[in-house]
Design an enzyme around this catalytic site. Structure first.
Site, PDB file in Angstrom:
ATOM      1  N   ARG A   1      40.436  21.726 -42.080  1.00  0.00           N
ATOM      2  CA  ARG A   1      39.348  22.652 -42.415  1.00  0.00           C
ATOM      3  C   ARG A   1      38.007  21.933 -42.324  1.00  0.00           C
ATOM      4  O   ARG A   1      37.010  22.493 -41.877  1.00  0.00           O
ATOM      5  CB  ARG A   1      39.568  23.191 -43.836  1.00  0.00           C
ATOM      6  CG  ARG A   1      38.491  24.155 -44.298  1.00  0.00           C
ATOM      7  CD  ARG A   1      38.864  24.783 -45.629  1.00  0.00           C
ATOM      8  NE  ARG A   1      38.746  23.847 -46.731  1.00  0.00           N
ATOM      9  CZ  ARG A   1      39.168  24.095 -47.978  1.00  0.00           C
ATOM     10  NH1 ARG A   1      39.756  25.233 -48.262  1.00  0.00           N
ATOM     11  NH2 ARG A   1      39.014  23.213 -48.939  1.00  0.00           N
TER      12      ARG A   1
ATOM     13  N   ARG B   1      32.675  21.615 -44.305  1.00  0.00           N
ATOM     14  CA  ARG B   1      32.309  21.743 -45.721  1.00  0.00           C
ATOM     15  C   ARG B   1      31.954  20.381 -46.285  1.00  0.00           C
ATOM     16  O   ARG B   1      32.680  19.405 -46.084  1.00  0.00           O
ATOM     17  CB  ARG B   1      33.495  22.320 -46.507  1.00  0.00           C
ATOM     18  CG  ARG B   1      33.313  23.776 -46.854  1.00  0.00           C
ATOM     19  CD  ARG B   1      34.522  24.311 -47.560  1.00  0.00           C
ATOM     20  NE  ARG B   1      34.744  23.742 -48.886  1.00  0.00           N
ATOM     21  CZ  ARG B   1      35.550  24.292 -49.782  1.00  0.00           C
ATOM     22  NH1 ARG B   1      36.185  25.399 -49.503  1.00  0.00           N
ATOM     23  NH2 ARG B   1      35.722  23.739 -50.963  1.00  0.00           N
TER      24      ARG B   1
HETATM   25  P1  AMP Z   1      36.732  26.111 -53.987  1.00  0.00           P
HETATM   26  O1  AMP Z   1      36.061  26.801 -52.857  1.00  0.00           O
HETATM   27  O2  AMP Z   1      37.479  27.056 -54.901  1.00  0.00           O
HETATM   28  O3  AMP Z   1      37.585  24.957 -53.564  1.00  0.00           O
HETATM   29  O4  AMP Z   1      35.565  25.503 -54.896  1.00  0.00           O
HETATM   30  C1  AMP Z   1      34.678  24.543 -54.383  1.00  0.00           C
HETATM   31  C2  AMP Z   1      33.980  23.814 -55.533  1.00  0.00           C
HETATM   32  O5  AMP Z   1      33.226  24.746 -56.312  1.00  0.00           O
HETATM   33  C3  AMP Z   1      34.905  23.131 -56.524  1.00  0.00           C
HETATM   34  O6  AMP Z   1      35.327  21.843 -56.082  1.00  0.00           O
HETATM   35  C4  AMP Z   1      33.991  23.044 -57.747  1.00  0.00           C
HETATM   36  O7  AMP Z   1      33.017  22.033 -57.612  1.00  0.00           O
HETATM   37  C5  AMP Z   1      33.264  24.383 -57.695  1.00  0.00           C
HETATM   38  N1  AMP Z   1      34.024  25.423 -58.419  1.00  0.00           N
HETATM   39  C6  AMP Z   1      34.622  26.523 -57.893  1.00  0.00           C
HETATM   40  N2  AMP Z   1      35.210  27.253 -58.841  1.00  0.00           N
HETATM   41  C7  AMP Z   1      35.015  26.598 -60.013  1.00  0.00           C
HETATM   42  C8  AMP Z   1      35.414  26.826 -61.353  1.00  0.00           C
HETATM   43  N3  AMP Z   1      36.164  27.893 -61.692  1.00  0.00           N
HETATM   44  N4  AMP Z   1      35.008  25.933 -62.290  1.00  0.00           N
HETATM   45  C9  AMP Z   1      34.250  24.879 -61.969  1.00  0.00           C
HETATM   46  N5  AMP Z   1      33.877  24.574 -60.723  1.00  0.00           N
HETATM   47  C10 AMP Z   1      34.244  25.429 -59.747  1.00  0.00           C
END
Ligand code: AMP
Length: 190
Positions: free
Chosen positions: A128, A134
Protein backbone atom coordinates in the site's frame (compact mmCIF):
# COMPACT_ATOMS: atom_id res chain seq x y z
CA UNK A 1 -30.59 -0.70 11.31
CA UNK A 2 -27.01 -1.85 11.52
CA UNK A 3 -24.43 -0.52 13.91
CA UNK A 4 -21.13 -2.26 13.45
CA UNK A 5 -17.53 -1.92 14.56
CA UNK A 6 -14.68 -3.40 12.52
CA UNK A 7 -11.64 -4.36 14.57
CA UNK A 8 -8.37 -5.67 13.18
CA UNK A 9 -4.69 -4.82 12.84
CA UNK A 10 -3.39 -2.24 10.37
CA UNK A 11 -3.25 -3.89 6.96
CA UNK A 12 -5.99 -6.45 7.69
CA UNK A 13 -8.15 -4.88 4.97
CA UNK A 14 -10.60 -3.00 7.21
CA UNK A 15 -10.86 0.01 4.92
CA UNK A 16 -11.48 -2.03 1.76
CA UNK A 17 -14.03 -4.25 3.45
CA UNK A 18 -15.74 -1.38 5.27
CA UNK A 19 -16.43 0.35 1.94
CA UNK A 20 -17.92 -2.85 0.49
CA UNK A 21 -20.08 -3.62 3.53
CA UNK A 22 -21.29 -0.04 3.74
CA UNK A 23 -22.47 -0.26 0.15
CA UNK A 24 -24.39 -3.46 0.78
CA UNK A 25 -25.84 -2.33 4.11
CA UNK A 26 -26.57 1.21 2.92
CA UNK A 27 -24.98 2.83 5.98
CA UNK A 28 -21.96 5.16 6.09
CA UNK A 29 -18.50 3.71 6.63
CA UNK A 30 -16.88 5.98 9.19
CA UNK A 31 -13.09 5.71 9.25
CA UNK A 32 -11.34 7.85 11.84
CA UNK A 33 -8.09 7.48 9.89
CA UNK A 34 -9.79 8.83 6.73
CA UNK A 35 -11.31 11.76 8.65
CA UNK A 36 -7.90 12.61 10.10
CA UNK A 37 -6.27 12.36 6.66
CA UNK A 38 -8.93 14.64 5.13
CA UNK A 39 -8.23 17.19 7.87
CA UNK A 40 -4.49 16.94 7.24
CA UNK A 41 -5.08 17.60 3.52
CA UNK A 42 -7.32 20.56 4.26
CA UNK A 43 -4.84 21.95 6.79
CA UNK A 44 -7.40 22.29 9.60
CA UNK A 45 -6.37 22.72 13.22
CA UNK A 46 -7.48 19.14 13.89
CA UNK A 47 -5.35 18.00 10.94
CA UNK A 48 -2.26 19.78 12.22
CA UNK A 49 -2.67 18.15 15.64
CA UNK A 50 -3.45 14.69 14.24
CA UNK A 51 -0.52 14.67 11.78
CA UNK A 52 2.06 14.90 14.57
CA UNK A 53 0.76 11.65 16.06
CA UNK A 54 -0.03 9.85 12.81
CA UNK A 55 3.41 10.38 11.31
CA UNK A 56 4.94 8.83 14.43
CA UNK A 57 2.54 5.87 14.37
CA UNK A 58 1.06 6.99 17.70
CA UNK A 59 -2.60 7.22 18.53
CA UNK A 60 -4.17 10.66 18.38
CA UNK A 61 -5.21 11.52 21.97
CA UNK A 62 -8.57 10.13 23.08
CA UNK A 63 -9.98 13.58 23.85
CA UNK A 64 -9.42 14.72 20.26
CA UNK A 65 -10.57 11.47 18.65
CA UNK A 66 -13.64 11.07 20.86
CA UNK A 67 -14.88 14.60 20.17
CA UNK A 68 -14.51 14.04 16.44
CA UNK A 69 -16.42 10.74 16.51
CA UNK A 70 -19.20 12.09 18.73
CA UNK A 71 -19.67 14.87 16.20
CA UNK A 72 -19.67 12.46 13.24
CA UNK A 73 -22.17 10.09 14.86
CA UNK A 74 -24.54 12.97 15.47
CA UNK A 75 -24.84 13.60 11.71
CA UNK A 76 -28.21 12.59 10.24
CA UNK A 77 -26.80 9.89 7.94
CA UNK A 78 -25.50 7.94 10.96
CA UNK A 79 -28.94 7.75 12.56
CA UNK A 80 -29.85 4.78 10.33
CA UNK A 81 -26.73 2.89 11.31
CA UNK A 82 -23.00 2.98 10.62
CA UNK A 83 -19.89 0.96 10.22
CA UNK A 84 -16.99 2.15 12.32
CA UNK A 85 -13.53 1.42 10.89
CA UNK A 86 -10.58 2.18 13.18
CA UNK A 87 -12.60 3.23 16.21
CA UNK A 88 -12.65 2.43 19.08
CA UNK A 89 -8.94 1.71 19.51
CA UNK A 90 -8.54 2.25 23.28
CA UNK A 91 -10.52 1.28 26.40
CA UNK A 92 -11.41 4.92 26.91
CA UNK A 93 -12.83 5.11 23.37
CA UNK A 94 -15.01 2.08 24.14
CA UNK A 95 -16.47 3.97 27.10
CA UNK A 96 -17.07 7.07 25.00
CA UNK A 97 -18.75 5.11 22.21
CA UNK A 98 -21.05 3.49 24.79
CA UNK A 99 -21.89 6.93 26.12
CA UNK A 100 -22.64 8.45 22.71
CA UNK A 101 -24.84 5.52 21.70
CA UNK A 102 -26.68 5.38 25.03
CA UNK A 103 -27.49 9.08 24.63
CA UNK A 104 -29.16 8.17 21.31
CA UNK A 105 -30.95 5.18 22.86
CA UNK A 106 -28.86 3.04 20.56
CA UNK A 107 -26.39 0.16 20.92
CA UNK A 108 -23.93 -1.78 18.79
CA UNK A 109 -25.30 -4.80 16.93
CA UNK A 110 -22.03 -6.58 16.25
CA UNK A 111 -18.26 -6.15 16.50
CA UNK A 112 -16.33 -7.93 13.78
CA UNK A 113 -12.68 -8.70 14.30
CA UNK A 114 -10.83 -9.26 11.02
CA UNK A 115 -7.88 -11.50 11.78
CA UNK A 116 -4.66 -11.55 9.79
CA UNK A 117 -1.19 -12.93 10.36
CA UNK A 118 1.59 -10.45 11.03
CA UNK A 119 3.77 -11.31 8.02
CA UNK A 120 0.85 -10.88 5.64
CA UNK A 121 -0.13 -7.59 7.27
CA UNK A 122 3.37 -6.14 6.90
CA UNK A 123 3.52 -7.24 3.24
CA UNK A 124 0.16 -5.61 2.54
CA UNK A 125 1.12 -2.35 4.22
CA UNK A 126 4.41 -2.10 2.34
CA UNK A 127 2.52 -2.72 -0.92
CA UNK A 128 0.00 0.00 0.00
CA UNK A 129 2.89 2.30 0.83
CA UNK A 130 4.29 1.86 -2.69
CA UNK A 131 0.86 2.44 -4.24
CA UNK A 132 -0.55 5.29 -2.14
CA UNK A 133 2.49 6.88 -0.53
CA UNK A 134 0.89 7.22 2.90
CA UNK A 135 3.34 9.05 5.13
CA UNK A 136 2.72 6.62 8.01
CA UNK A 137 3.44 3.45 6.03
CA UNK A 138 7.22 3.48 6.53
CA UNK A 139 8.79 0.48 8.22
CA UNK A 140 9.52 2.00 11.66
CA UNK A 141 6.13 3.65 11.86
CA UNK A 142 4.35 0.47 10.75
CA UNK A 143 6.15 -1.45 13.50
CA UNK A 144 4.97 1.09 16.09
CA UNK A 145 1.38 0.97 14.80
CA UNK A 146 1.34 -2.83 15.08
CA UNK A 147 2.82 -2.64 18.59
CA UNK A 148 0.13 -0.19 19.72
CA UNK A 149 -2.54 -2.36 18.16
CA UNK A 150 -1.34 -5.38 20.16
CA UNK A 151 -1.05 -3.41 23.40
CA UNK A 152 -4.15 -1.22 23.31
CA UNK A 153 -6.61 -2.34 20.65
CA UNK A 154 -6.42 -6.15 20.47
CA UNK A 155 -7.60 -6.41 24.13
CA UNK A 156 -10.86 -4.66 23.16
CA UNK A 157 -12.01 -7.83 21.39
CA UNK A 158 -12.20 -9.54 24.81
CA UNK A 159 -14.38 -6.71 26.10
CA UNK A 160 -16.83 -7.14 23.24
CA UNK A 161 -16.64 -10.92 23.45
CA UNK A 162 -17.80 -10.73 27.07
CA UNK A 163 -20.76 -8.68 25.88
CA UNK A 164 -21.62 -11.37 23.34
CA UNK A 165 -21.08 -8.97 20.43
CA UNK A 166 -17.88 -10.30 18.88
CA UNK A 167 -17.52 -12.34 15.73
CA UNK A 168 -14.12 -13.21 14.24
CA UNK A 169 -13.57 -13.39 10.50
CA UNK A 170 -10.47 -14.63 8.71
CA UNK A 171 -9.11 -11.70 6.69
CA UNK A 172 -6.70 -13.79 4.62
CA UNK A 173 -7.27 -14.59 0.96
CA UNK A 174 -9.09 -12.89 -1.90
CA UNK A 175 -10.97 -9.65 -1.19
CA UNK A 176 -14.28 -11.11 -2.49
CA UNK A 177 -13.94 -14.17 -0.29
CA UNK A 178 -13.35 -12.04 2.80
CA UNK A 179 -16.39 -9.87 1.96
CA UNK A 180 -18.54 -13.01 1.64
CA UNK A 181 -17.30 -14.27 5.02
CA UNK A 182 -18.06 -10.91 6.61
CA UNK A 183 -21.60 -10.77 5.24
CA UNK A 184 -22.17 -14.29 6.46
CA UNK A 185 -20.83 -13.38 9.92
CA UNK A 186 -23.22 -10.46 10.27
CA UNK A 187 -26.14 -12.46 8.94
CA UNK A 188 -26.61 -10.73 5.58
CA UNK A 189 -27.42 -13.02 2.65
CA UNK A 190 -24.70 -12.65 -0.03
P1 AMP B 1 -5.91 4.12 10.04
O1 AMP B 1 -6.21 4.73 8.73
O2 AMP B 1 -7.13 3.56 10.73
O3 AMP B 1 -4.80 3.12 10.00
O4 AMP B 1 -5.41 5.31 10.99
C1 AMP B 1 -4.25 6.04 10.68
C2 AMP B 1 -3.76 6.78 11.93
O5 AMP B 1 -4.76 7.70 12.38
C3 AMP B 1 -3.46 5.90 13.13
O6 AMP B 1 -2.16 5.31 13.07
C4 AMP B 1 -3.57 6.92 14.26
O7 AMP B 1 -2.45 7.77 14.32
C5 AMP B 1 -4.76 7.76 13.81
N1 AMP B 1 -6.03 7.19 14.29
C6 AMP B 1 -7.03 6.65 13.54
N2 AMP B 1 -8.04 6.24 14.31
C7 AMP B 1 -7.68 6.49 15.59
C8 AMP B 1 -8.28 6.25 16.85
N3 AMP B 1 -9.48 5.65 16.95
N4 AMP B 1 -7.61 6.66 17.96
C9 AMP B 1 -6.42 7.28 17.86
N5 AMP B 1 -5.77 7.49 16.72
C10 AMP B 1 -6.39 7.11 15.58
Amino acid sequence: MTRLVLLGPPGAGKGTQAARLAETLQVPAISTGDIFRANVREGTELGVTAKRYMDAGEYVPDSVTNAMVADRLSQPDAARGFLLDGYPRTAEQVVELDRVLAAQDAALDRVVEITADTDEVVTRILKRSAEQGRSDDTEDVVRRRLELYTEQTAPLSATYEQRGLLVRVDGMGAVDDVTARLLDAIGVPA
